[in-house]
Design a protein around this motif. Structure first.
Motif, mmCIF file in Angstrom:
data_model
loop_
_atom_site.group_PDB
_atom_site.id
_atom_site.type_symbol
_atom_site.label_atom_id
_atom_site.label_comp_id
_atom_site.label_asym_id
_atom_site.label_seq_id
_atom_site.Cartn_x
_atom_site.Cartn_y
_atom_site.Cartn_z
ATOM 1 N N ALA A 51 0.859 -1.182 0.000
ATOM 2 C CA ALA A 51 0.000 0.000 0.000
ATOM 3 C C ALA A 51 0.889 1.224 0.000
ATOM 4 C CB ALA A 51 -0.927 0.013 1.211
ATOM 5 N N ALA A 52 0.501 2.238 -0.767
ATOM 6 C CA ALA A 52 1.245 3.489 -0.807
ATOM 7 C C ALA A 52 0.258 4.621 -1.037
ATOM 8 C CB ALA A 52 2.302 3.456 -1.905
ATOM 9 N N ILE A 53 0.336 5.644 -0.202
ATOM 10 C CA ILE A 53 -0.630 6.740 -0.270
ATOM 11 C C ILE A 53 0.095 8.063 -0.094
ATOM 12 C CG2 ILE A 53 -2.711 7.750 0.736
ATOM 13 C CD1 ILE A 53 -3.333 4.933 1.865
ATOM 14 N N LEU A 54 -0.018 8.916 -1.084
ATOM 15 C CA LEU A 54 0.517 10.275 -1.004
ATOM 16 C C LEU A 54 -0.588 11.230 -0.578
ATOM 17 C CD1 LEU A 54 2.680 10.358 -4.220
ATOM 18 C CD2 LEU A 54 3.513 11.033 -1.962
ATOM 19 N N ILE A 55 -0.252 12.149 0.310
ATOM 20 C CA ILE A 55 -1.229 13.122 0.814
ATOM 21 C C ILE A 55 -0.710 14.515 0.518
ATOM 22 C CG2 ILE A 55 -2.477 13.948 2.841
ATOM 23 C CD1 ILE A 55 -1.932 11.189 4.115
ATOM 24 N N SER A 56 -1.519 15.305 -0.181
ATOM 25 C CA SER A 56 -1.089 16.638 -0.590
ATOM 26 C C SER A 56 -1.409 17.670 0.481
ATOM 27 C CB SER A 56 -1.787 17.041 -1.891
ATOM 28 O OG SER A 56 -3.134 17.424 -1.627
ATOM 29 N N GLN A 57 -0.778 18.815 0.341
ATOM 30 C CA GLN A 57 -1.207 19.961 1.129
ATOM 31 C C GLN A 57 -2.579 20.399 0.617
ATOM 32 O OE1 GLN A 57 1.456 23.215 0.428
ATOM 33 N NE2 GLN A 57 0.447 23.799 -1.483
ATOM 34 N N PRO A 58 -3.369 21.077 1.440
ATOM 35 C CA PRO A 58 -4.707 21.506 0.993
ATOM 36 C C PRO A 58 -4.623 22.496 -0.168
ATOM 37 C CG PRO A 58 -4.462 21.704 3.379
ATOM 38 C CD PRO A 58 -3.094 21.452 2.836
ATOM 39 N N THR A 59 -5.531 22.332 -1.118
ATOM 40 C CA THR A 59 -5.663 23.250 -2.244
ATOM 41 C C THR A 59 -7.145 23.532 -2.458
ATOM 42 O OG1 THR A 59 -3.695 22.319 -3.321
ATOM 43 C CG2 THR A 59 -5.177 23.630 -4.679
ATOM 44 N N ASN A 60 -7.529 24.792 -2.334
ATOM 45 C CA ASN A 60 -8.931 25.197 -2.522
ATOM 46 C C ASN A 60 -9.894 24.401 -1.638
ATOM 47 O OD1 ASN A 60 -8.141 27.002 -4.595
ATOM 48 N ND2 ASN A 60 -8.237 25.354 -6.111
ATOM 49 N N GLY A 61 -9.432 24.065 -0.434
ATOM 50 C CA GLY A 61 -10.297 23.347 0.496
ATOM 51 C C GLY A 61 -10.376 21.851 0.281
ATOM 52 N N TRP A 62 -9.455 21.299 -0.512
ATOM 53 C CA TRP A 62 -9.397 19.859 -0.751
ATOM 54 C C TRP A 62 -8.011 19.330 -0.413
ATOM 55 C CZ3 TRP A 62 -13.697 17.154 -2.119
ATOM 56 C CH2 TRP A 62 -14.763 17.836 -2.744
ATOM 57 N N VAL A 63 -7.961 18.170 0.219
ATOM 58 C CA VAL A 63 -6.712 17.428 0.385
ATOM 59 C C VAL A 63 -6.755 16.262 -0.586
ATOM 60 C CG1 VAL A 63 -5.340 15.977 1.926
ATOM 61 C CG2 VAL A 63 -6.361 18.101 2.784
ATOM 62 N N GLY A 64 -5.763 16.194 -1.478
ATOM 63 C CA GLY A 64 -5.722 15.146 -2.490
ATOM 64 C C GLY A 64 -4.901 13.955 -2.033
ATOM 65 N N LEU A 65 -5.373 12.756 -2.359
ATOM 66 C CA LEU A 65 -4.658 11.526 -2.048
ATOM 67 C C LEU A 65 -4.482 10.702 -3.313
ATOM 68 C CD1 LEU A 65 -6.722 12.186 0.518
ATOM 69 C CD2 LEU A 65 -5.707 10.096 1.418
ATOM 70 N N LEU A 66 -3.261 10.239 -3.535
ATOM 71 C CA LEU A 66 -2.966 9.313 -4.617
ATOM 72 C C LEU A 66 -2.583 7.976 -4.002
ATOM 73 C CD1 LEU A 66 -0.836 11.402 -7.154
ATOM 74 C CD2 LEU A 66 -3.199 10.629 -7.438
ATOM 75 N N CYS A 67 -3.278 6.929 -4.389
ATOM 76 C CA CYS A 67 -3.026 5.589 -3.859
ATOM 77 C C CYS A 67 -2.523 4.690 -4.975
ATOM 78 C CB CYS A 67 -4.301 4.993 -3.258
ATOM 79 S SG CYS A 67 -5.123 6.058 -2.035
ATOM 80 N N ASN A 68 -1.630 3.753 -4.643
ATOM 81 C CA ASN A 68 -1.128 2.859 -5.681
ATOM 82 C C ASN A 68 -2.247 1.987 -6.240
ATOM 83 O OD1 ASN A 68 -1.181 1.443 -3.215
ATOM 84 N ND2 ASN A 68 0.431 0.046 -3.845
ATOM 85 N N LEU A 69 -1.987 1.424 -7.407
ATOM 86 C CA LEU A 69 -3.033 0.821 -8.226
ATOM 87 C C LEU A 69 -3.823 -0.256 -7.494
ATOM 88 C CD1 LEU A 69 -4.385 0.636 -11.009
ATOM 89 C CD2 LEU A 69 -2.618 -1.005 -11.669
ATOM 90 N N MET A 70 -3.146 -1.122 -6.746
ATOM 91 C CA MET A 70 -3.819 -2.259 -6.140
ATOM 92 C C MET A 70 -4.539 -1.899 -4.841
ATOM 93 S SD MET A 70 -3.232 -4.293 -8.475
ATOM 94 C CE MET A 70 -4.108 -5.671 -7.733
ATOM 95 N N PHE A 71 -4.298 -0.710 -4.332
ATOM 96 C CA PHE A 71 -4.925 -0.310 -3.070
ATOM 97 C C PHE A 71 -6.399 0.023 -3.299
ATOM 98 C CE2 PHE A 71 -6.007 2.811 0.240
ATOM 99 C CZ PHE A 71 -5.650 2.098 1.362
ATOM 100 N N GLU A 72 -7.255 -0.481 -2.446
ATOM 101 C CA GLU A 72 -8.700 -0.265 -2.590
ATOM 102 C C GLU A 72 -9.080 1.057 -1.918
ATOM 103 O OE1 GLU A 72 -10.012 -4.087 -0.940
ATOM 104 O OE2 GLU A 72 -10.609 -4.649 -2.978
ATOM 105 N N ASP A 73 -8.891 2.147 -2.676
ATOM 106 C CA ASP A 73 -9.079 3.465 -2.086
ATOM 107 C C ASP A 73 -10.533 3.773 -1.759
ATOM 108 O OD1 ASP A 73 -9.515 3.452 -4.787
ATOM 109 O OD2 ASP A 73 -8.125 5.078 -5.243
ATOM 110 N N HIS A 74 -11.487 3.040 -2.347
ATOM 111 C CA HIS A 74 -12.881 3.273 -1.976
ATOM 112 C C HIS A 74 -13.122 2.867 -0.518
ATOM 113 C CE1 HIS A 74 -12.748 -0.919 -3.299
ATOM 114 N NE2 HIS A 74 -13.843 -1.144 -2.611
ATOM 115 N N LEU A 75 -12.366 1.898 -0.020
ATOM 116 C CA LEU A 75 -12.493 1.520 1.388
ATOM 117 C C LEU A 75 -11.889 2.596 2.300
ATOM 118 C CD1 LEU A 75 -11.618 -2.290 1.194
ATOM 119 C CD2 LEU A 75 -13.871 -1.197 1.157
ATOM 120 N N LEU A 76 -10.812 3.229 1.843
ATOM 121 C CA LEU A 76 -10.231 4.337 2.601
ATOM 122 C C LEU A 76 -11.192 5.516 2.647
ATOM 123 C CD1 LEU A 76 -7.831 5.611 4.098
ATOM 124 C CD2 LEU A 76 -6.925 6.314 1.865
#
Length: 223
Positions: A51-76
């Motif tokens: 599992a690998a998850i990048l967390i961005s600084q907030p932009t326009n009131g959103w925090v962006g997360l990028l998860c690796n392909l096999m990670f089930e990000d809908h569960l997160l």
């Protein structure tokens, strides 16, 4: 070959709280969890991460997360929105052919759209949001009612009008990202996420990310 993208965006300006929740979630799956943002400042992709998850600084009131392909990000997404009283939206782009989103509140998906249901031919399988679409289109785009989507999305952006949303969700284009990116811009989510996923992020230099005002503060992995 077309573009693929997959990203999760949480409606908050508190990236530290999101980081703590990501750590908590990963520790339920694996005891070997660490934040390697300082170890790998260039965000080099490592296929050995379970599992690998990048967390961005907030932009326009959103925090962006990028998860690796096999990670089930809908569960997160379910986990984070169950813990916090904020919405989150998950986007996918499949080979530039189809795109979709799933909107979460209080641990459940409350709204979902996938263009495959309108424009799919049944000749290819599309997997997103934890389910596989493998049937021909069943919905006539000219008769598609966007009102339920609008009622949910208007809470996230005053820029949305029902007419504009209707035109976006019922429009077919040779490159689906040409619809996804304007949709993201309506929500003030950086258009960068329309054509990127964790597994191809190494194609961008830190300088290129900086020019797009994309900065990552945490990089949680389990090995």
């Amino acid at each position: 070959m077309g573009n693929f993208s997959k990203s999760l965006h949480v409606r908050t300006s508190d990236s530290t709280k999101i980081s703590n929740l990501v750590q908590e979630y990963l520790l339920q799956i694996d005891e070997h969890v660490e934040d390697v943002i300082e170890e790998y400042p260039d965000i080099t992709y490592d296929e050995d991460y379970s599992a690998a998850i990048l967390i961005s600084q907030p932009t326009n009131g959103w925090v962006g997360l990028l998860c690796n392909l096999m990670f089930e990000d809908h569960l997160l997404a379910e986990f984070i929105t169950q813990k916090l009283n904020v919405p989150a939206i998950l986007f996918t782009l499949e080979d530039s052919d189809f795109w979709g989103y799933q909107l979460y509140e209080n641990g459940i998906p409350i709204d979902e759209y996938n263009s495959y249901e309108l424009f799919g031919s049944g000749q290819q399988n599309v997997y997103s949001f934890g389910q596989e679409f493998d049937s021909p289109k069943t919905i006539d785009p000219t008769a598609y009612d966007c009102t339920p989507h609008f009622e949910n999305l208007k809470k996230l952006s005053v820029d949305f009008t029902e007419e504009h949303l209707q035109s976006l969700l019922t429009k077919k284009n040779a490159f689906a990202e040409s619809i996804l990116v304007p949709f993201m811009k309506q929500l003030k989510i950086p258009e960068f996420y329309g054509t990127v996923m964790y597994d191809n992020l190494e194609e961008y230099t830190p300088e290129e990310l900086e020019e797009m005002n994309i900065r990552y503060e945490h990089h949680w992995v389990s090995r």
